[in-house]
Design a protein around this motif. Sequence first.
Motif, PDB file in Angstrom:
ATOM      1  N   ASP A  28     -17.038   8.900  88.322  1.00 44.26           N
ATOM      2  CA  ASP A  28     -16.129   9.036  87.179  1.00 44.26           C
ATOM      3  C   ASP A  28     -16.883   9.053  85.853  1.00 44.26           C
ATOM      4  OD1 ASP A  28     -13.833   9.110  88.745  1.00 44.26           O
ATOM      5  OD2 ASP A  28     -13.662   6.929  88.791  1.00 44.26           O
ATOM      6  N   ASP A  29     -17.893   8.188  85.735  1.00 43.35           N
ATOM      7  CA  ASP A  29     -18.648   8.082  84.481  1.00 43.35           C
ATOM      8  C   ASP A  29     -20.076   7.666  84.832  1.00 43.35           C
ATOM      9  OD1 ASP A  29     -19.788   7.535  82.046  1.00 43.35           O
ATOM     10  OD2 ASP A  29     -18.195   6.200  81.339  1.00 43.35           O
ATOM     11  N   VAL A  30     -21.016   8.617  84.761  1.00 44.48           N
ATOM     12  CA  VAL A  30     -22.396   8.313  85.164  1.00 44.48           C
ATOM     13  C   VAL A  30     -23.010   7.218  84.297  1.00 44.48           C
ATOM     14  CG1 VAL A  30     -22.939  10.541  86.218  1.00 44.48           C
ATOM     15  CG2 VAL A  30     -23.271  10.235  83.748  1.00 44.48           C
ATOM     16  N   THR A  31     -22.551   7.090  83.049  1.00 44.85           N
ATOM     17  CA  THR A  31     -23.159   6.105  82.153  1.00 44.85           C
ATOM     18  C   THR A  31     -22.821   4.675  82.547  1.00 44.85           C
ATOM     19  OG1 THR A  31     -21.346   6.034  80.534  1.00 44.85           O
ATOM     20  CG2 THR A  31     -22.990   7.771  80.278  1.00 44.85           C
ATOM     21  N   GLU A  32     -21.803   4.506  83.393  1.00 48.79           N
ATOM     22  CA  GLU A  32     -21.391   3.174  83.827  1.00 48.79           C
ATOM     23  C   GLU A  32     -21.636   2.937  85.323  1.00 48.79           C
ATOM     24  OE1 GLU A  32     -20.509   0.841  81.839  1.00 48.79           O
ATOM     25  OE2 GLU A  32     -20.398   2.076  80.032  1.00 48.79           O
ATOM     26  N   HIS A  33     -21.971   3.973  86.066  1.00 47.49           N
ATOM     27  CA  HIS A  33     -22.156   3.845  87.504  1.00 47.49           C
ATOM     28  C   HIS A  33     -23.469   3.134  87.805  1.00 47.49           C
ATOM     29  CE1 HIS A  33     -22.730   4.997  91.728  1.00 47.49           C
ATOM     30  NE2 HIS A  33     -21.435   5.282  91.755  1.00 47.49           N
ATOM     31  N   ALA A  34     -23.459   2.244  88.794  1.00 45.51           N
ATOM     32  CA  ALA A  34     -24.632   1.425  89.122  1.00 45.51           C
ATOM     33  C   ALA A  34     -25.868   2.253  89.445  1.00 45.51           C
ATOM     34  CB  ALA A  34     -24.300   0.496  90.293  1.00 45.51           C
ATOM     35  N   ALA A  35     -25.679   3.430  90.038  1.00 38.82           N
ATOM     36  CA  ALA A  35     -26.813   4.250  90.440  1.00 38.82           C
ATOM     37  C   ALA A  35     -27.511   4.925  89.262  1.00 38.82           C
ATOM     38  CB  ALA A  35     -26.365   5.312  91.444  1.00 38.82           C
ATOM     39  N   TYR A 238     -31.003  -0.593  93.306  1.00 43.49           N
ATOM     40  CA  TYR A 238     -30.036  -1.297  94.145  1.00 43.49           C
ATOM     41  C   TYR A 238     -29.181  -2.295  93.370  1.00 43.49           C
ATOM     42  CZ  TYR A 238     -33.001   0.692  97.795  1.00 43.49           C
ATOM     43  OH  TYR A 238     -33.709   1.569  98.590  1.00 43.49           O
ATOM     44  N   GLY A 239     -29.220  -2.179  92.058  1.00 48.45           N
ATOM     45  CA  GLY A 239     -28.406  -3.077  91.249  1.00 48.45           C
ATOM     46  C   GLY A 239     -28.957  -4.484  91.175  1.00 48.45           C
ATOM     47  N   LYS A 240     -30.225  -4.654  91.501  1.00 47.03           N
ATOM     48  CA  LYS A 240     -30.861  -5.970  91.466  1.00 47.03           C
ATOM     49  C   LYS A 240     -31.340  -6.282  90.043  1.00 47.03           C
ATOM     50  CE  LYS A 240     -30.701  -6.374  96.029  1.00 47.03           C
ATOM     51  NZ  LYS A 240     -29.952  -7.418  96.748  1.00 47.03           N
ATOM     52  N   ASN A 241     -31.751  -7.529  89.847  1.00 47.40           N
ATOM     53  CA  ASN A 241     -32.261  -7.910  88.530  1.00 47.40           C
ATOM     54  C   ASN A 241     -33.679  -7.364  88.341  1.00 47.40           C
ATOM     55  OD1 ASN A 241     -34.350 -10.070  89.288  1.00 47.40           O
ATOM     56  ND2 ASN A 241     -32.536 -10.743  90.395  1.00 47.40           N
ATOM     57  N   LYS A 242     -34.155  -7.416  87.106  1.00 45.53           N
ATOM     58  CA  LYS A 242     -35.441  -6.800  86.780  1.00 45.53           C
ATOM     59  C   LYS A 242     -36.640  -7.688  87.117  1.00 45.53           C
ATOM     60  CE  LYS A 242     -33.711  -3.411  83.515  1.00 45.53           C
ATOM     61  NZ  LYS A 242     -33.883  -2.745  82.213  1.00 45.53           N
ATOM     62  N   PHE A 243     -36.407  -8.876  87.610  1.00 49.70           N
ATOM     63  CA  PHE A 243     -37.493  -9.668  88.188  1.00 49.70           C
ATOM     64  C   PHE A 243     -37.776  -9.149  89.590  1.00 49.70           C
ATOM     65  CE2 PHE A 243     -39.100 -13.075  90.872  1.00 49.70           C
ATOM     66  CZ  PHE A 243     -40.122 -13.614  90.116  1.00 49.70           C
ATOM     67  N   PRO A 246     -38.481  -4.635  89.036  1.00 49.35           N
ATOM     68  CA  PRO A 246     -38.745  -4.341  87.617  1.00 49.35           C
ATOM     69  C   PRO A 246     -38.795  -2.854  87.272  1.00 49.35           C
ATOM     70  CG  PRO A 246     -40.727  -5.126  88.729  1.00 49.35           C
ATOM     71  CD  PRO A 246     -39.602  -5.352  89.665  1.00 49.35           C
ATOM     72  N   LEU A 247     -39.251  -2.026  88.200  1.00 43.59           N
ATOM     73  CA  LEU A 247     -39.381  -0.595  87.923  1.00 43.59           C
ATOM     74  C   LEU A 247     -38.173   0.206  88.393  1.00 43.59           C
ATOM     75  CD1 LEU A 247     -43.140  -0.203  88.907  1.00 43.59           C
ATOM     76  CD2 LEU A 247     -42.170  -0.555  86.627  1.00 43.59           C
ATOM     77  N   SER A 248     -37.721  -0.066  89.611  1.00 42.12           N
ATOM     78  CA  SER A 248     -36.594   0.704  90.137  1.00 42.12           C
ATOM     79  C   SER A 248     -35.305   0.413  89.376  1.00 42.12           C
ATOM     80  CB  SER A 248     -36.410   0.445  91.628  1.00 42.12           C
ATOM     81  OG  SER A 248     -36.348  -0.923  91.923  1.00 42.12           O
ATOM     82  N   ALA A 249     -35.212  -0.756  88.756  1.00 41.09           N
ATOM     83  CA  ALA A 249     -34.039  -1.089  87.944  1.00 41.09           C
ATOM     84  C   ALA A 249     -34.165  -0.563  86.510  1.00 41.09           C
ATOM     85  CB  ALA A 249     -33.814  -2.596  87.923  1.00 41.09           C
ATOM     86  N   THR A 250     -35.234   0.198  86.257  1.00 48.07           N
ATOM     87  CA  THR A 250     -35.471   0.705  84.904  1.00 48.07           C
ATOM     88  C   THR A 250     -35.679   2.212  84.863  1.00 48.07           C
ATOM     89  OG1 THR A 250     -36.585  -1.403  84.408  1.00 48.07           O
ATOM     90  CG2 THR A 250     -36.880   0.385  82.822  1.00 48.07           C
ATOM     91  N   PHE A 251     -36.448   2.741  85.829  1.00 45.79           N
ATOM     92  CA  PHE A 251     -36.885   4.129  85.740  1.00 45.79           C
ATOM     93  C   PHE A 251     -36.483   5.001  86.934  1.00 45.79           C
ATOM     94  CE2 PHE A 251     -40.387   1.784  83.400  1.00 45.79           C
ATOM     95  CZ  PHE A 251     -39.937   2.127  82.127  1.00 45.79           C
TER      96      PHE A 251
END
Length: 491
Positions: A28-35, A238-243, A246-251
């Motif tokens: 519905d909205d890519v800017t809000e979707h977890a992926a 995977y929607g995990k925290n950045k600890f 750190p990379l997959s949750a950012t880039f």
Amino acid sequence: MPAKTGKEYIERLKKANNNVYIHGERVDDVTEHAAFKNVIQSMAKLYDLQYERPEKMLYTNPTTGNKVGKTFMVPKTIDDLIERREAIMEWQHFTNGLMGRSPDYLNADVMAMGEASEFFAEGDPMFAENAKKYAEYARENDISLTHTLIHPQVNRAKIQAEQKDANVALHLVKKTDEGIIVDGIRLLATQGGITDEILVFPSTVKKSGELDDPYSLAFALPNNTPGLKYLSRESFDYGKNKFDHPLSATFEEGDTIVAFDNVLVPWDRVFVCENSSICNRAFGETNAVSHMSHQVISKGVAKTEFLLGVVLTLMDSIGIDGFQHVKDKGTEIMLTLETMKSHLYRAEHNAKIDKWGMMTPDFAALDAARNWYPRVYPRMAEIVRILGASGLMGIPTYADFSNDEIGPILHRAMQGKNVEGYERVQIFRLAWDLTMSAFGNRQTHYEYYFFGDPIKMGMAYFDNYDKDPYKERVKEFLDSLNVSKPGLVKA
């Protein structure tokens, strides 16, 4: 319009409502979707950096007077080329080279396409005007782009026209007064659906022939064009925290299959139509490949700098930096970094004005680097894994450290030479996410195939290399020995 901000980038995506699918559902909205939301935030940061560092990233367009992105700038001097690369590096230092399709990559292509627009007149004078106007439009509106190059992997032993289902690949259906109708599938659009538009060009790794003319197309379209769909692979964020990630949750950029369902491409958005010869030569003769490679090697430098920093930090954290084999492995990465920098220096300082009036980097230097780096990147990733050893398996999560019962145990058990347990695990989770997670393995695979099959690339490199001077040198040496040829001895 001036260069856009991160806020404007996100607002455009919301308004566009691109047809993006993941896990069998339309987003519905890519800017809000977890992926997608985290990488969209990273992309937004890139656009904001243009205004945080305007002296490095913006320039005044002499035509409109607008402040526009320097990664669109046409270099006329070597200093311009270096200045443009410095703008590229502002973005690459933020992403650490981990976003292969940051906007500067295709900005280089569009810039060259516009400046060398007359090349496209070979197909039709209208196409030259289209290329020129599109480059201006992309620069003035700071258009973000995804792109697609290749056909589906159905049967690589046959050309597209001979496939059992020859229409599965993107092809021309018909020409109309409004434009061309295209239908079929293309691979593999990185950042598909999270940019403004898509640029469609054919790959030149495998040359096309006349039978491929219906598939020989080049055009650009807004991503919300009716009939255009992006089918995204599973996200490695995977929607995990950045600890923990750190990379997959950012880039995590994502990659998509692109489906065209009888899509209308207006004539003013067409650059090539039914001409395999033009498609085969487009990247080379416009020098787009040189300017895109210049960006790619810059990205490789930033990525290698980051990888080296991770390795050195990991070494220091557990006190292995004094061992001989450890130093030797660190040296491998250092040599890679310095070699890449040397290629970049040679490319810039041997640059020449091309026939289109662009200061174009020395492609020989860039071609060597773009053939070599995919071969050594997997080795650098392997070095990280070797040095991390079992420590890359023993990496508790943020939740583990937060647990009152086991957290204190982990702080003590995971301590390093001069770091607390929490800090050492954070370092090792970074190394793991860089090389061993789904995101990290995608990075290795991505680098290996960045420009196509490295073996085909290498064959083309060998075939095009000027070998005669080296053979002549050997011949001259042998001739200088003045050894007379013996007569044949009869039996």
